[in-house]
Design a protein around this motif. Structure first.
Motif, PDB file in Angstrom:
ATOM      1  N   TRP A 159      -1.189  -1.224  -3.515  1.00  0.00           N
ATOM      2  CA  TRP A 159      -0.017  -0.334  -3.462  1.00  0.00           C
ATOM      3  C   TRP A 159      -0.302   0.867  -2.563  1.00  0.00           C
ATOM      4  N   ALA A 160      -1.524   1.429  -2.664  1.00  0.00           N
ATOM      5  CA  ALA A 160      -1.881   2.608  -1.873  1.00  0.00           C
ATOM      6  C   ALA A 160      -1.894   2.300  -0.380  1.00  0.00           C
ATOM      7  N   ILE A 210     -12.736  -0.414  14.235  1.00  0.00           N
ATOM      8  CA  ILE A 210     -12.273  -0.876  12.924  1.00  0.00           C
ATOM      9  C   ILE A 210     -13.357  -0.748  11.843  1.00  0.00           C
ATOM     10  N   PHE A 228      -6.688   7.971  -8.224  1.00  0.00           N
ATOM     11  CA  PHE A 228      -6.729   7.774  -6.783  1.00  0.00           C
ATOM     12  C   PHE A 228      -6.083   8.954  -6.059  1.00  0.00           C
ATOM     13  N   MET A 264      -7.488  12.330   6.402  1.00  0.00           N
ATOM     14  CA  MET A 264      -7.245  10.918   6.167  1.00  0.00           C
ATOM     15  C   MET A 264      -6.343  10.290   7.236  1.00  0.00           C
ATOM     16  N   MET A 277       3.706  11.803  -5.049  1.00  0.00           N
ATOM     17  CA  MET A 277       3.479  10.366  -4.899  1.00  0.00           C
ATOM     18  C   MET A 277       2.970   9.783  -6.224  1.00  0.00           C
ATOM     19  N   PRO A 282      -8.564  -2.813   2.091  1.00  0.00           N
ATOM     20  CA  PRO A 282      -9.778  -2.404   1.377  1.00  0.00           C
ATOM     21  C   PRO A 282      -9.796  -2.892  -0.074  1.00  0.00           C
ATOM     22  N   ARG A 299     -13.669   2.917  10.899  1.00  0.00           N
ATOM     23  CA  ARG A 299     -12.503   3.433  10.162  1.00  0.00           C
ATOM     24  C   ARG A 299     -12.472   2.899   8.735  1.00  0.00           C
ATOM     25  N   LEU A 300     -12.907   1.661   8.570  1.00  0.00           N
ATOM     26  CA  LEU A 300     -12.963   1.097   7.201  1.00  0.00           C
ATOM     27  C   LEU A 300     -14.025   1.828   6.380  1.00  0.00           C
ATOM     28  N   ASN A 353       0.347   1.315   1.221  1.00  0.00           N
ATOM     29  CA  ASN A 353       1.623   1.795   1.761  1.00  0.00           C
ATOM     30  C   ASN A 353       1.520   3.235   2.259  1.00  0.00           C
ATOM     31  N   PHE A 354       0.523   3.980   1.735  1.00  0.00           N
ATOM     32  CA  PHE A 354       0.436   5.412   2.057  1.00  0.00           C
ATOM     33  C   PHE A 354      -0.745   5.756   2.956  1.00  0.00           C
ATOM     34  N   VAL A 355      -1.835   4.969   2.819  1.00  0.00           N
ATOM     35  CA  VAL A 355      -3.029   5.251   3.603  1.00  0.00           C
ATOM     36  C   VAL A 355      -2.961   4.434   4.896  1.00  0.00           C
ATOM     37  N   PRO A 356      -3.077   5.093   6.049  1.00  0.00           N
ATOM     38  CA  PRO A 356      -3.016   4.323   7.295  1.00  0.00           C
ATOM     39  C   PRO A 356      -4.235   3.415   7.430  1.00  0.00           C
ATOM     40  N   LEU A 357      -3.987   2.124   7.483  1.00  0.00           N
ATOM     41  CA  LEU A 357      -5.091   1.165   7.545  1.00  0.00           C
ATOM     42  C   LEU A 357      -5.248   0.629   8.955  1.00  0.00           C
ATOM     43  N   PRO A 358      -6.480   0.335   9.341  1.00  0.00           N
ATOM     44  CA  PRO A 358      -6.662  -0.253  10.660  1.00  0.00           C
ATOM     45  C   PRO A 358      -6.063  -1.653  10.739  1.00  0.00           C
ATOM     46  N   ILE A 399     -12.293   5.440  -2.072  1.00  0.00           N
ATOM     47  CA  ILE A 399     -12.423   4.259  -2.938  1.00  0.00           C
ATOM     48  C   ILE A 399     -13.576   4.400  -3.929  1.00  0.00           C
ATOM     49  N   PHE A 436      -6.286  -5.050   7.524  1.00  0.00           N
ATOM     50  CA  PHE A 436      -7.528  -4.967   6.748  1.00  0.00           C
ATOM     51  C   PHE A 436      -7.214  -4.279   5.422  1.00  0.00           C
ATOM     52  N   LEU A 468      -4.853  -0.214  -5.286  1.00  0.00           N
ATOM     53  CA  LEU A 468      -5.266  -0.090  -3.881  1.00  0.00           C
ATOM     54  C   LEU A 468      -4.339  -0.873  -2.947  1.00  0.00           C
TER      55      LEU A 468
END
Lengths: 297, 182
Positions: free
Chosen positions: B29-30, A207, A186, A200, A1, B46, A210-211, B32-37, A218, B44, B27
Motif C-alpha cells: 500500500w505504501a 536502482i 510506518f 525521501m 495519510m 520492497p 535507491r533500493l 502508492n506514496f513512496v517513489p519507487l525505482p 523498512i 521494484f 508496504l
C-alpha cells in the motif's frame, strides 16, 4: 495519510450478501469459463452482462476506481488484446489453425537490421482478440468490487466458514487487526526519518542504490514487528491458543438472497459444462455478421 | 529440511504469518506514496523483501501465509480486487523461500545470507511462474504473454529487491535477535 480500507458501508443488494456468496459466485464463473473452455461469444456476452449488472448494483463511485480501471484497460487492451490480435494464441487452436481471410498485414522489422516479416491479421484473430478482452473484463468485473464491498473484518470468519482451518482463518483475522498498527508505525518512522533530514522524495543513484536507501523506512518497522510478535505469542500461549477448536465472535448466516446468487453461480457452471460437453456449444467460432462487417470495410 | 521444526504450524507460525502478511500489505500500500525505482515495465516492490525475510526467518508456513494473505491485503487496501492465483503465487514464493529456514543458523554469516537470497530467488521464480502460467487458464492469455508480459518483469523486479534488501534485513535481525536472546 492514514491507512484506509476501500470498503465503505453502502445500502446495496450486493453488500447485503454474505461474503462467502460473493467469493463462491466469483469462483463459479471463473470455473464455468475455464474448465469447459468457453469461447463462444454468445455465452461470454451473457455472463459479461450478468457480471456488469452485479458491478453496477454495487454502486462503487467512479472516482474510487478510476485509476484502477485505467491500469486494467491498458493491461487488457494493449498487452492482452494486442497480443491476441497479432498472435491469435492463448485460446483454442482453431483461431490460428482454421483458414480465415486476411484483413491486413502488420510489417515487423528488427531495428537497425534488414530482417523483417509480415504478421497477417486475420478475421479470426480480430474476433478472438475481442472475445478474449470481453472474457477478461468479465472476470475483472467480478473481482474488482470485492475490497470495496466486503467488510475487511469478516474475511477471517468467511474463510473459516468456507472450510479453512482455524489457524489459517485466525492468521487472516490477526493480519487485518495488525495492519493499521503497522501502517501507523510506518508513517511515524517516515516522519522521524524526514525530521532527521532524510529526503525521501529525492532518492539518487542507480536502482540498487535507491533500493538500499529505502531501508531506513523498512528496517525499523520490520524489526519492531518481530519484537511485537514475541509478546503476542506469549499472550496467546498463556490463553492456550491452538489446544482446542475455536469459536468465532462473528456469525455468518445465509439469507434467501444468498441462495439465489449461489444457485445462479452453480447454474451458470452446470449450463456451460452441459452445453459444451453435451451439445458441443461453447467452442470458438467467428460469427458471420463480424466477418461480413470487417471485410466490407 | 523436512524435520518437524521446519514444518511445525503452531502459535509462532500463526502470529508471524499474520505479522508478515500485515507488513507485506502495508508496504504494498505504501508503494502508492513512496517513489519507487522503475525501469521499463519493471517496478521494484520492497515489500517482497519483507516477505522473503519472514519466510527465511520463520519457515515455509509463515512465508506461505504472509504471501497469500499479504497479497490479498495489499490488493484490498489498494483496491485492485481479489485475484486468487496471484495471492497463491505470492504464497508459493514465501513457501519456497522458507525452505531456507532450516539451513540458516547465523543471520550475519555470508554463506547463510547467500543461501537465503538463493532460496528467495527460487521462491520468486516458482511463485511468479505459477501466477503467470495460471493466468493462461484464468485470463485466457497465451504462453508468450504469460512469460514475457507477466513473468519476466515480475521476476526481474522481485529478484533485484530480494538480492539487495534481504541481506540488510537479515543483518538487522541478527542484532535484534541477539539482544532479545530468542
Amino acid at each position: 495519510m492514514l491507512v484506509t480500507w476501500k470498503y465503505r458501508p453502502r445500502n446495496t443488494f450486493i453488500q447485503s450478501l454474505d461474503p462467502r456468496t460473493r467469493l463462491i459466485f466469483m469462483f463459479s464463473i471463473i470455473l464455468a469459463l475455464t474448465i469447459p473452455e468457453i469461447w463462444d461469444y454468445r455465452l461470454i456476452l451473457a455472463i459479461f452482462a450478468i457480471a456488469l449488472t452485479l458491478y453496477l448494483m454495487a454502486r462503487i463511485e467512479w472516482k474510487d476506481v478510476r485509476r484502477i480501471w485505467l491500469f486494467i484497460f491498458i493491461l487488457v487492451f494493449f498487452i492482452v488484446g494486442l497480443n491476441g490480435l497479432l498472435s491469435g494464441r492463448g485460446g483454442p487452436s482453431s483461431v490460428t489453425n482454421l483458414p480465415s481471410p486476411i484483413i491486413f498485414n502488420v510489417p515487423i522489422k528488427i531495428p537497425f537490421t534488414d530482417i523483417g516479416w509480415d504478421v497477417p491479421i486475420t478475421v479470426s484473430k480480430a474476433w478472438f482478440a475481442i472475445t478474449q478482452v470481453t472474457r477478461m473484463m468479465t472476470m475483472t468485473l467480478l473481482a474488482l468490487p470485492i475490497p470495496y464491498t466486503t467488510d475487511p473484518n469478516v474475511f477471517g470468519t468467511a474463510f473459516k466458514r468456507m472450510g479453512a482451518g482455524d489457524k489459517f482463518a485466525f492468521t487472516m483475522d490477526l493480519a487485518f487487526r495488525f495492519l493499521p498498527t503497522f501502517a501507523r508505525d510506518f508513517i511515524i518512522t517516515m516522519d522521524a526519518q524526514r525530521a532527521r533530514g532524510y529526503e525521501m522524495d529525492k532518492l539518487k543513484g542507480g536502482i540498487p542504490e535507491r533500493l538500499r536507501k529505502l531501508s531506513p523506512f523498512i528496517i525499523p518497522v520490520v524489526m519492531q514487528s518481530t519484537v511485537t510478535g514475541e509478546e503476542v505469542i506469549d499472550a496467546m500461549d498463556l490463553r492456550a491458543f491452538g489446544t482446542k477448536p475455536r469459536t468465532w465472535l462473528k456469525v455468518l448466516t445465509y439469507a434467501p438472497r444468498d441462495y439465489v446468487i449461489l444457485g445462479l453461480g452453480v447454474a451458470i457452471f452446470i449450463a456451460c459444462c452441459t452445453l459444451k460437453w453435451g451439445f458441443g456449444i461453447g467452442g470458438y467460432f467467428v460469427p458471420d455478421f463480424f466477418s461480413n462487417w470487417i471485410l466490407g470495410l | 529440511m523436512n524435520d518437524k521444526g521446519t514444518w511445525e504450524f503452531g502459535t509462532r507460525q500463526v502470529v508471524y504469518g499474520a505479522i508478515g502478511a500485515a507488513l507485506y500489505g502495508v508496504l504494498s500500500w505504501a508503494s502508492n506514496f513512496v517513489p519507487l525505482p522503475a525501469a521499463g515495465n519493471v517496478t521494484f516492490r520492497p515489500a517482497v523483501a519483507v516477505l522473503i525475510f519472514f519466510a527465511v526467518a520463520y519457515g515455509p508456513w509463515v512465508g506461505f501465509l504472509a504471501g497469500i494473505i499479504g497479497n490479498t491485503l495489499g490488493d484490498a487496501l489498494s483496491g485492485w480486487g481479489f485475484y486468487w492465483n496471484w495471492s497463491l503465487g505470492n504464497g508459493l514464493m514465501g513457501l519456497v523461500a522458507g525452505l531456507a529456514a532450516a539451513a540458516i543458523s547465523d543471520f550475519r554469516a555470508q554463506k547463510d545470507i547467500i543461501k537465503a537470497v538463493g532460496w528467495g530467488i527460487a521462491g520468486v521464480a516458482v511463485g511468479m511462474l505459477f501466477a503467470s502460467l495460471t493466468e493462461m487458464f484464468v485470463g485466457g492469455i497465451d504462453l508468450n504473454t504469460a512469460l514475457v508480459g507477466y513473468f519476466t518483469p515480475a521476476f526481474i523486479g522481485n529478484t533485484v529487491v530480494t538480492a539487495i534488501l534481504v541481506p540488510i534485513l537479515m543483518i538487522a535481525f541478527a542484532a535484534v535477535a541477539s539482544r532479545r536472546g530468542r
